[in-house]
Write a protein that holds these residues in place. Structure first.
Motif, PDB file in Angstrom:
ATOM      1  N   LYS A 111     -10.448 -15.883  24.244  1.00 57.24           N
ATOM      2  CA  LYS A 111     -11.759 -16.013  23.646  1.00 57.24           C
ATOM      3  C   LYS A 111     -12.838 -16.100  24.719  1.00 57.24           C
ATOM      4  O   LYS A 111     -12.736 -16.866  25.671  1.00 57.24           O
ATOM      5  CB  LYS A 111     -11.793 -17.263  22.761  1.00 57.24           C
ATOM      6  CG  LYS A 111     -13.088 -17.390  21.962  1.00 57.24           C
ATOM      7  CD  LYS A 111     -13.034 -18.595  21.052  1.00 57.24           C
ATOM      8  CE  LYS A 111     -14.327 -18.727  20.254  1.00 57.24           C
ATOM      9  NZ  LYS A 111     -14.287 -19.902  19.363  1.00 57.24           N
ATOM     10  N   ASN A 112     -13.875 -15.277  24.564  1.00 58.19           N
ATOM     11  CA  ASN A 112     -15.055 -15.292  25.434  1.00 58.19           C
ATOM     12  C   ASN A 112     -14.773 -14.874  26.876  1.00 58.19           C
ATOM     13  O   ASN A 112     -15.596 -15.129  27.760  1.00 58.19           O
ATOM     14  CB  ASN A 112     -15.716 -16.679  25.430  1.00 58.19           C
ATOM     15  CG  ASN A 112     -16.245 -17.054  24.060  1.00 58.19           C
ATOM     16  OD1 ASN A 112     -16.615 -16.185  23.280  1.00 58.19           O
ATOM     17  ND2 ASN A 112     -16.273 -18.343  23.778  1.00 58.19           N
ATOM     18  N   ALA A 113     -13.618 -14.276  27.140  1.00 51.07           N
ATOM     19  CA  ALA A 113     -13.365 -13.768  28.493  1.00 51.07           C
ATOM     20  C   ALA A 113     -14.259 -12.578  28.796  1.00 51.07           C
ATOM     21  O   ALA A 113     -14.661 -12.358  29.944  1.00 51.07           O
ATOM     22  CB  ALA A 113     -11.897 -13.383  28.653  1.00 51.07           C
ATOM     23  N   VAL A 114     -14.569 -11.799  27.759  1.00 44.47           N
ATOM     24  CA  VAL A 114     -15.464 -10.650  27.875  1.00 44.47           C
ATOM     25  C   VAL A 114     -16.450 -10.713  26.713  1.00 44.47           C
ATOM     26  O   VAL A 114     -16.039 -10.705  25.544  1.00 44.47           O
ATOM     27  CB  VAL A 114     -14.696  -9.318  27.837  1.00 44.47           C
ATOM     28  CG1 VAL A 114     -15.668  -8.137  27.884  1.00 44.47           C
ATOM     29  CG2 VAL A 114     -13.705  -9.237  28.990  1.00 44.47           C
ATOM     30  N   SER A 157     -24.973  -5.243  28.413  1.00 44.49           N
ATOM     31  CA  SER A 157     -24.711  -6.260  29.424  1.00 44.49           C
ATOM     32  C   SER A 157     -23.359  -6.885  29.109  1.00 44.49           C
ATOM     33  O   SER A 157     -23.132  -7.348  27.989  1.00 44.49           O
ATOM     34  CB  SER A 157     -25.815  -7.329  29.395  1.00 44.49           C
ATOM     35  OG  SER A 157     -25.545  -8.330  30.353  1.00 44.49           O
ATOM     36  N   ILE A 158     -22.455  -6.859  30.090  1.00 46.14           N
ATOM     37  CA  ILE A 158     -21.089  -7.336  29.869  1.00 46.14           C
ATOM     38  C   ILE A 158     -20.859  -8.593  30.697  1.00 46.14           C
ATOM     39  O   ILE A 158     -20.889  -8.550  31.936  1.00 46.14           O
ATOM     40  CB  ILE A 158     -20.062  -6.256  30.240  1.00 46.14           C
ATOM     41  CG1 ILE A 158     -20.363  -4.961  29.467  1.00 46.14           C
ATOM     42  CG2 ILE A 158     -18.652  -6.735  29.947  1.00 46.14           C
ATOM     43  CD1 ILE A 158     -19.492  -3.800  29.880  1.00 46.14           C
ATOM     44  N   PHE A 159     -20.663  -9.709  30.008  1.00 46.95           N
ATOM     45  CA  PHE A 159     -20.375 -10.963  30.700  1.00 46.95           C
ATOM     46  C   PHE A 159     -18.871 -11.073  30.910  1.00 46.95           C
ATOM     47  O   PHE A 159     -18.093 -10.962  29.968  1.00 46.95           O
ATOM     48  CB  PHE A 159     -20.877 -12.160  29.901  1.00 46.95           C
ATOM     49  CG  PHE A 159     -20.617 -13.480  30.580  1.00 46.95           C
ATOM     50  CD1 PHE A 159     -21.513 -13.974  31.519  1.00 46.95           C
ATOM     51  CD2 PHE A 159     -19.461 -14.198  30.308  1.00 46.95           C
ATOM     52  CE1 PHE A 159     -21.257 -15.175  32.156  1.00 46.95           C
ATOM     53  CE2 PHE A 159     -19.205 -15.396  30.950  1.00 46.95           C
ATOM     54  CZ  PHE A 159     -20.107 -15.889  31.883  1.00 46.95           C
ATOM     55  N   LEU A 160     -18.470 -11.304  32.159  1.00 43.41           N
ATOM     56  CA  LEU A 160     -17.056 -11.342  32.530  1.00 43.41           C
ATOM     57  C   LEU A 160     -16.677 -12.732  33.024  1.00 43.41           C
ATOM     58  O   LEU A 160     -17.380 -13.322  33.846  1.00 43.41           O
ATOM     59  CB  LEU A 160     -16.777 -10.311  33.630  1.00 43.41           C
ATOM     60  CG  LEU A 160     -17.166  -8.868  33.310  1.00 43.41           C
ATOM     61  CD1 LEU A 160     -17.018  -7.998  34.544  1.00 43.41           C
ATOM     62  CD2 LEU A 160     -16.311  -8.333  32.163  1.00 43.41           C
ATOM     63  N   ASP A 161     -15.546 -13.235  32.534  1.00 43.46           N
ATOM     64  CA  ASP A 161     -15.041 -14.527  32.982  1.00 43.46           C
ATOM     65  C   ASP A 161     -14.763 -14.483  34.486  1.00 43.46           C
ATOM     66  O   ASP A 161     -14.145 -13.548  34.992  1.00 43.46           O
ATOM     67  CB  ASP A 161     -13.756 -14.862  32.218  1.00 43.46           C
ATOM     68  CG  ASP A 161     -13.265 -16.267  32.511  1.00 43.46           C
ATOM     69  OD1 ASP A 161     -12.666 -16.469  33.593  1.00 43.46           O
ATOM     70  OD2 ASP A 161     -13.457 -17.149  31.662  1.00 43.46           O
ATOM     71  N   SER A 162     -15.223 -15.481  35.202  1.00 41.64           N
ATOM     72  CA  SER A 162     -15.105 -15.480  36.667  1.00 41.64           C
ATOM     73  C   SER A 162     -13.753 -15.960  37.166  1.00 41.64           C
ATOM     74  O   SER A 162     -13.413 -15.757  38.341  1.00 41.64           O
ATOM     75  CB  SER A 162     -16.200 -16.363  37.273  1.00 41.64           C
ATOM     76  OG  SER A 162     -16.075 -17.707  36.823  1.00 41.64           O
ATOM     77  N   GLN A 191      -5.753  -9.185  33.863  1.00 48.60           N
ATOM     78  CA  GLN A 191      -5.916  -9.687  32.502  1.00 48.60           C
ATOM     79  C   GLN A 191      -7.315  -9.375  31.970  1.00 48.60           C
ATOM     80  O   GLN A 191      -7.492  -9.089  30.781  1.00 48.60           O
ATOM     81  CB  GLN A 191      -5.663 -11.196  32.455  1.00 48.60           C
ATOM     82  CG  GLN A 191      -4.229 -11.591  32.780  1.00 48.60           C
ATOM     83  CD  GLN A 191      -4.016 -13.092  32.672  1.00 48.60           C
ATOM     84  OE1 GLN A 191      -4.578 -13.753  31.808  1.00 48.60           O
ATOM     85  NE2 GLN A 191      -3.198 -13.635  33.572  1.00 48.60           N
ATOM     86  N   LEU A 192      -8.296  -9.427  32.859  1.00 49.48           N
ATOM     87  CA  LEU A 192      -9.662  -9.104  32.467  1.00 49.48           C
ATOM     88  C   LEU A 192      -9.762  -7.654  31.987  1.00 49.48           C
ATOM     89  O   LEU A 192     -10.425  -7.362  30.984  1.00 49.48           O
ATOM     90  CB  LEU A 192     -10.613  -9.335  33.645  1.00 49.48           C
ATOM     91  CG  LEU A 192     -12.110  -9.247  33.336  1.00 49.48           C
ATOM     92  CD1 LEU A 192     -12.536 -10.402  32.441  1.00 49.48           C
ATOM     93  CD2 LEU A 192     -12.916  -9.257  34.624  1.00 49.48           C
ATOM     94  N   GLU A 225     -22.301  -9.205  34.425  1.00 46.51           N
ATOM     95  CA  GLU A 225     -22.743 -10.557  34.744  1.00 46.51           C
ATOM     96  C   GLU A 225     -21.558 -11.508  34.786  1.00 46.51           C
ATOM     97  O   GLU A 225     -20.504 -11.223  34.214  1.00 46.51           O
ATOM     98  CB  GLU A 225     -23.742 -11.049  33.689  1.00 46.51           C
ATOM     99  CG  GLU A 225     -25.024 -10.243  33.605  1.00 46.51           C
ATOM    100  CD  GLU A 225     -25.988 -10.841  32.601  1.00 46.51           C
ATOM    101  OE1 GLU A 225     -26.237 -12.061  32.684  1.00 46.51           O
ATOM    102  OE2 GLU A 225     -26.481 -10.101  31.742  1.00 46.51           O
ATOM    103  N   GLY A 226     -21.751 -12.622  35.492  1.00 50.78           N
ATOM    104  CA  GLY A 226     -20.771 -13.701  35.473  1.00 50.78           C
ATOM    105  C   GLY A 226     -19.690 -13.626  36.525  1.00 50.78           C
ATOM    106  O   GLY A 226     -18.951 -14.585  36.734  1.00 50.78           O
ATOM    107  N   ARG A 227     -19.592 -12.479  37.209  1.00 53.77           N
ATOM    108  CA  ARG A 227     -18.493 -12.305  38.150  1.00 53.77           C
ATOM    109  C   ARG A 227     -18.891 -11.292  39.209  1.00 53.77           C
ATOM    110  O   ARG A 227     -19.452 -10.240  38.899  1.00 53.77           O
ATOM    111  CB  ARG A 227     -17.256 -11.820  37.400  1.00 53.77           C
ATOM    112  CG  ARG A 227     -16.000 -11.658  38.241  1.00 53.77           C
ATOM    113  CD  ARG A 227     -14.857 -11.206  37.350  1.00 53.77           C
ATOM    114  NE  ARG A 227     -13.597 -11.083  38.066  1.00 53.77           N
ATOM    115  CZ  ARG A 227     -12.473 -11.681  37.702  1.00 53.77           C
ATOM    116  NH1 ARG A 227     -12.439 -12.443  36.631  1.00 53.77           N
ATOM    117  NH2 ARG A 227     -11.360 -11.508  38.396  1.00 53.77           N
TER     118      ARG A 227
END
Length: 226
Positions: free
Chosen positions: A2-5, A15-20, A26-27, A52-54
């Motif tokens: 959940k919320n990784a991408v 705009s793509i927010f990526l888990d850092s 896995q991403l 964003e985010g990574r």
């Protein structure tokens, strides 16, 4: 996960927010899942991406783009930074060239996709390319060339012998560039091509028998004889 991408839209793209913290492999799986689920929503739209985010390397950016392309019908025009100055430049480039009526009237041809090493695209019309032109690829036009992506290969415009032709690219770093009878000459060593996270739209045109490459500004456009 959940919320990784997280995918969010902004006026000019996604705009793509990526888990850092998530391992990159896995991403990529999460990105594939997200865009596969959203494929019918986005359809074959042309989009600009912002990450964003990574922090991402050039190779990781390319892997993400490949994953999105493999799991959707999106046409990815380029990757851009989300900063306001870069976004303004992108909007100005689209307004002045991709959707500028004079260019559209003379364009006659669109090409959606990336030109890879060894590919040649030749036309008697002006052309707008929705994608990148890789090193070793070549565009030849009797009129004008607009690349809504990166120009890293070769471009030859103005083959009809008339004055006032130009080449535009959101990322301008050509191996070779020629407008009419005039070749672009530079003393700078060309850097190895890569997809860059930020863009600076530029235009190549002939002035005093020389090919000039300049950043796109309203003042410059007003002075050009198009």
């Amino acid at each position: 996960m959940k919320n990784a991408v997280i995918i969010k839209s902004f006026p000019n793209g996604l705009s793509i927010f990526l888990d850092s913290e998530l391992p990159f492999s896995q991403l990529l799986n999460e990105i594939a899942l997200k865009f596969s689920e959203s494929a019918n929503f986005f359809k074959d739209a042309s989009m600009v991406l912002s990450f964003e985010g990574r922090e991402l390397s050039d190779q990781e950016e390319r892997q993400i783009v490949d994953t999105i392309s493999a799991n959707s019908r999106l046409n990815i025009v380029c990757i851009m930074g989300k900063d306001k100055e870069t976004e303004r430049n992108f909007v100005r480039a689209l307004q002045q060239f991709s959707f500028h009526q004079e260019v559209m009237d003379n364009a006659g041809q669109f090409y959606k996709g990336t030109l890879k090493d060894g590919q040649i695209l030749e036309t008697e019309n002006s052309i707008i390319v929705l994608g990148d032109v890789y090193p070793g690829a070549c565009i030849i036009s009797s009129k004008d060339i607009v690349v809504l992506g990166g120009l890293y290969g070769q471009a030859y415009a103005g083959g009809n012998g008339e004055d006032g032709h130009f080449v535009v690219a959101l990322e301008m770093s050509p191996e070779k560039l020629k407008i009419g009878d005039f070749k672009y000459k530079t003393s700078e060593k060309q850097s190895k091509w890569s997809i860059k996270p930020k863009i600076q739209p530029k235009i190549a045109f002939v002035n005093d028998a020389r090919v000039m490459i300049e950043p796109i500004t309203k003042e410059l456009l007003n002075d050009l004889p198009f």
